[in-house]
Design a protein around this motif. Sequence first.
Motif, PDB file in Angstrom:
ATOM      1  N   MET A   1       0.027  16.205   2.822  1.00 58.92           N
ATOM      2  CA  MET A   1       0.645  14.903   2.597  1.00 58.92           C
ATOM      3  C   MET A   1       0.076  14.157   1.381  1.00 58.92           C
ATOM      4  SD  MET A   1       3.207  14.419   4.563  1.00 58.92           S
ATOM      5  CE  MET A   1       3.469  12.644   4.433  1.00 58.92           C
ATOM      6  N   PRO A   2      -1.234  14.284   1.065  1.00 56.81           N
ATOM      7  CA  PRO A   2      -1.725  13.601  -0.139  1.00 56.81           C
ATOM      8  C   PRO A   2      -1.047  14.060  -1.428  1.00 56.81           C
ATOM      9  CG  PRO A   2      -3.554  14.176   1.294  1.00 56.81           C
ATOM     10  CD  PRO A   2      -2.342  14.864   1.853  1.00 56.81           C
ATOM     11  N   SER A   3      -0.468  15.270  -1.420  1.00 55.87           N
ATOM     12  CA  SER A   3       0.215  15.788  -2.611  1.00 55.87           C
ATOM     13  C   SER A   3       1.698  15.421  -2.653  1.00 55.87           C
ATOM     14  CB  SER A   3       0.085  17.318  -2.662  1.00 55.87           C
ATOM     15  OG  SER A   3      -1.263  17.710  -2.786  1.00 55.87           O
ATOM     16  N   TYR A   4       2.217  14.839  -1.588  1.00 57.22           N
ATOM     17  CA  TYR A   4       3.645  14.544  -1.456  1.00 57.22           C
ATOM     18  C   TYR A   4       3.968  13.246  -2.191  1.00 57.22           C
ATOM     19  CZ  TYR A   4       8.081  14.178   1.299  1.00 57.22           C
ATOM     20  OH  TYR A   4       9.395  14.086   1.726  1.00 57.22           O
ATOM     21  N   ALA A   5       4.751  13.350  -3.241  1.00 56.31           N
ATOM     22  CA  ALA A   5       5.126  12.175  -4.025  1.00 56.31           C
ATOM     23  C   ALA A   5       6.002  11.242  -3.208  1.00 56.31           C
ATOM     24  CB  ALA A   5       5.867  12.612  -5.281  1.00 56.31           C
ATOM     25  N   TRP A   6       5.999   9.986  -3.600  1.00 56.07           N
ATOM     26  CA  TRP A   6       6.971   9.032  -3.091  1.00 56.07           C
ATOM     27  C   TRP A   6       8.162   9.014  -4.027  1.00 56.07           C
ATOM     28  CZ3 TRP A   6       7.265   6.817   1.522  1.00 56.07           C
ATOM     29  CH2 TRP A   6       6.103   6.778   2.306  1.00 56.07           C
ATOM     30  N   GLY A   7       9.358   9.015  -3.435  1.00 61.18           N
ATOM     31  CA  GLY A   7      10.562   8.827  -4.217  1.00 61.18           C
ATOM     32  C   GLY A   7      10.880   7.346  -4.324  1.00 61.18           C
ATOM     33  N   TYR A   8      11.729   7.013  -5.291  1.00 67.96           N
ATOM     34  CA  TYR A   8      12.079   5.607  -5.518  1.00 67.96           C
ATOM     35  C   TYR A   8      13.591   5.469  -5.636  1.00 67.96           C
ATOM     36  CZ  TYR A   8       7.137   4.877  -6.006  1.00 67.96           C
ATOM     37  OH  TYR A   8       5.789   4.815  -5.733  1.00 67.96           O
ATOM     38  N   ASN A   9      14.123   4.508  -4.869  1.00 70.98           N
ATOM     39  CA  ASN A   9      15.561   4.285  -4.896  1.00 70.98           C
ATOM     40  C   ASN A   9      15.937   3.294  -5.993  1.00 70.98           C
ATOM     41  OD1 ASN A   9      14.941   1.735  -3.881  1.00 70.98           O
ATOM     42  ND2 ASN A   9      15.614   2.201  -1.796  1.00 70.98           N
ATOM     43  N   ARG A  10      17.194   2.862  -5.995  1.00 71.33           N
ATOM     44  CA  ARG A  10      17.673   1.977  -7.064  1.00 71.33           C
ATOM     45  C   ARG A  10      16.957   0.633  -7.077  1.00 71.33           C
ATOM     46  NH1 ARG A  10      24.261   2.912  -6.638  1.00 71.33           N
ATOM     47  NH2 ARG A  10      24.251   5.136  -7.194  1.00 71.33           N
ATOM     48  N   ASP A  11      16.460   0.241  -5.923  1.00 73.37           N
ATOM     49  CA  ASP A  11      15.727  -1.029  -5.817  1.00 73.37           C
ATOM     50  C   ASP A  11      14.231  -0.845  -6.031  1.00 73.37           C
ATOM     51  OD1 ASP A  11      18.109  -2.390  -5.186  1.00 73.37           O
ATOM     52  OD2 ASP A  11      17.923  -1.781  -3.091  1.00 73.37           O
ATOM     53  N   ASN A  12      13.832   0.362  -6.483  1.00 71.62           N
ATOM     54  CA  ASN A  12      12.422   0.698  -6.697  1.00 71.62           C
ATOM     55  C   ASN A  12      11.609   0.631  -5.413  1.00 71.62           C
ATOM     56  OD1 ASN A  12      12.079   1.547  -9.397  1.00 71.62           O
ATOM     57  ND2 ASN A  12      12.400  -0.556 -10.088  1.00 71.62           N
ATOM     58  N   LYS A  13      12.272   0.833  -4.288  1.00 72.25           N
ATOM     59  CA  LYS A  13      11.578   0.934  -3.018  1.00 72.25           C
ATOM     60  C   LYS A  13      11.128   2.374  -2.816  1.00 72.25           C
ATOM     61  CE  LYS A  13      12.186   0.382   1.986  1.00 72.25           C
ATOM     62  NZ  LYS A  13      13.146   0.028   3.070  1.00 72.25           N
ATOM     63  N   ALA A  14       9.865   2.544  -2.390  1.00 66.80           N
ATOM     64  CA  ALA A  14       9.338   3.884  -2.145  1.00 66.80           C
ATOM     65  C   ALA A  14       9.970   4.456  -0.880  1.00 66.80           C
ATOM     66  CB  ALA A  14       7.823   3.836  -2.001  1.00 66.80           C
ATOM     67  N   ILE A  15      10.564   5.642  -0.988  1.00 68.64           N
ATOM     68  CA  ILE A  15      11.252   6.253   0.149  1.00 68.64           C
ATOM     69  C   ILE A  15      11.003   7.755   0.167  1.00 68.64           C
ATOM     70  CG2 ILE A  15      13.083   4.508   0.218  1.00 68.64           C
ATOM     71  CD1 ILE A  15      14.915   6.579  -1.152  1.00 68.64           C
ATOM     72  N   ARG A  16      11.250   8.338   1.322  1.00 70.81           N
ATOM     73  CA  ARG A  16      11.309   9.789   1.467  1.00 70.81           C
ATOM     74  C   ARG A  16      12.567  10.131   2.259  1.00 70.81           C
ATOM     75  NH1 ARG A  16       4.862  10.321   2.489  1.00 70.81           N
ATOM     76  NH2 ARG A  16       4.251  10.682   0.302  1.00 70.81           N
ATOM     77  N   VAL A  17      12.907  11.412   2.279  1.00 70.24           N
ATOM     78  CA  VAL A  17      14.178  11.834   2.836  1.00 70.24           C
ATOM     79  C   VAL A  17      14.283  11.497   4.324  1.00 70.24           C
ATOM     80  CG1 VAL A  17      13.403  14.189   3.412  1.00 70.24           C
ATOM     81  CG2 VAL A  17      15.833  13.757   2.890  1.00 70.24           C
ATOM     82  N   ASN A  18      15.468  11.070   4.712  1.00 68.77           N
ATOM     83  CA  ASN A  18      15.776  10.799   6.113  1.00 68.77           C
ATOM     84  C   ASN A  18      16.617  11.960   6.624  1.00 68.77           C
ATOM     85  OD1 ASN A  18      16.163   9.596   8.608  1.00 68.77           O
ATOM     86  ND2 ASN A  18      17.838   8.289   7.898  1.00 68.77           N
TER      87      ASN A  18
END
Length: 375
Positions: A206-223
């Motif tokens: 998990m420490p290597s798992y990047a955070w993704g960013y949506n259009r609002d620059n909110k940090a997200i990962r896949v649902n």
Amino acid sequence: MLCSSFALPSWAADDSSKIRAAVDAAIVPLMAEHDLPGMAVAITIDGKPTYLNYGVASREKNTPVTEATLFELGSISKVFTSTLATYAQALGKLSLDDTPGKYMPQLTGSAIDKATLLHLGTYTAGGLPLQFPEDVSAAGAAAYFQQWKPDAAPGVQRRYSNPSLGLFGNLTALAMKRDFAELVQTQLFPRLGLTSSYIHVPASAMPSYAWGYNRDNKAIRVNPGVYADEAYGVKSSAADMLRFVQLNLDPGQLAGPLQRAVAGTHVGYFQVGDMVQGLGWEQYAYPVSLERLLAGNSPAVIMDPNAVKRLVPPQPAFARTLFNKTGSTGGFGAYIAFVPDAHIGIVMLANRNYPIAARVKAAHAILRQLAAADK
């Protein structure tokens, strides 16, 4: 167009500064234009890897991207699902000519049972949608397919579809009598030598798992949704994905059924305009113009039904071929392209879902710089 000669320029495999200059010229403005937090780019030229990393895996922690950073691959995961299916075929566990009812008896006699596994794996079953309806749950997937009504006969049109590829992967797992994610993580990835690729990321990674960013620059990962594991569930690093590209450039590095499996994903089955659909990979005659590459990756090809021409017999689409695949989740965007005849490939992983056309343009520009002896 890309080069008309397949000889590599003398500097391509040796001069890292020129490789970086070519990649920087495409990637730095791309990141600025689309506000990409981070990006991992990996290049292979004549078997030699180069890794170029940009930005951060987490804006909150200011964690730099490396070739070991895990990104969500989105629909590039479909290539692994397809490789598992061709591996099962090489082991004699299934045939691409089988119909779904052989492995899911509840589908016997339904409209979907008129399609074959090949149709499901090439999105030509007859009009399955891009996504499942919102009210369909994992428990209700079989009922959805039982009630599904096609728009066309199998093999007449291509309509890109997560349900289609998801069912393809699920049937493969049923044929192999194992859980899909378990098969990929404990059988396929280790046999391919992929050490930092996962469907379910373990706590240790998990420490290597990047955070993704949506259009609002909110940090997200896949649902995850229905058949997420099969259709868009893989998380991987640039280092692992470049190894996978190198194996696809030369499947002869592998032995036995796995070699046949990787080579099996290179077979072309249906022509859609200038693009040929195989299992996972999409193919183009090489050299390929930017216009043709953009057309094959356009919204019209991704979102709409397209008439297809069946290649009989199935065969490598072109003597010289560029293979590619895009992938996206809510916070990530990826692109892979490689050309076996030119011994070159590129991996581009970003932690924002940015336009596919921008990915294709950047990759095309880089390949043009690195692979073109004549322009």
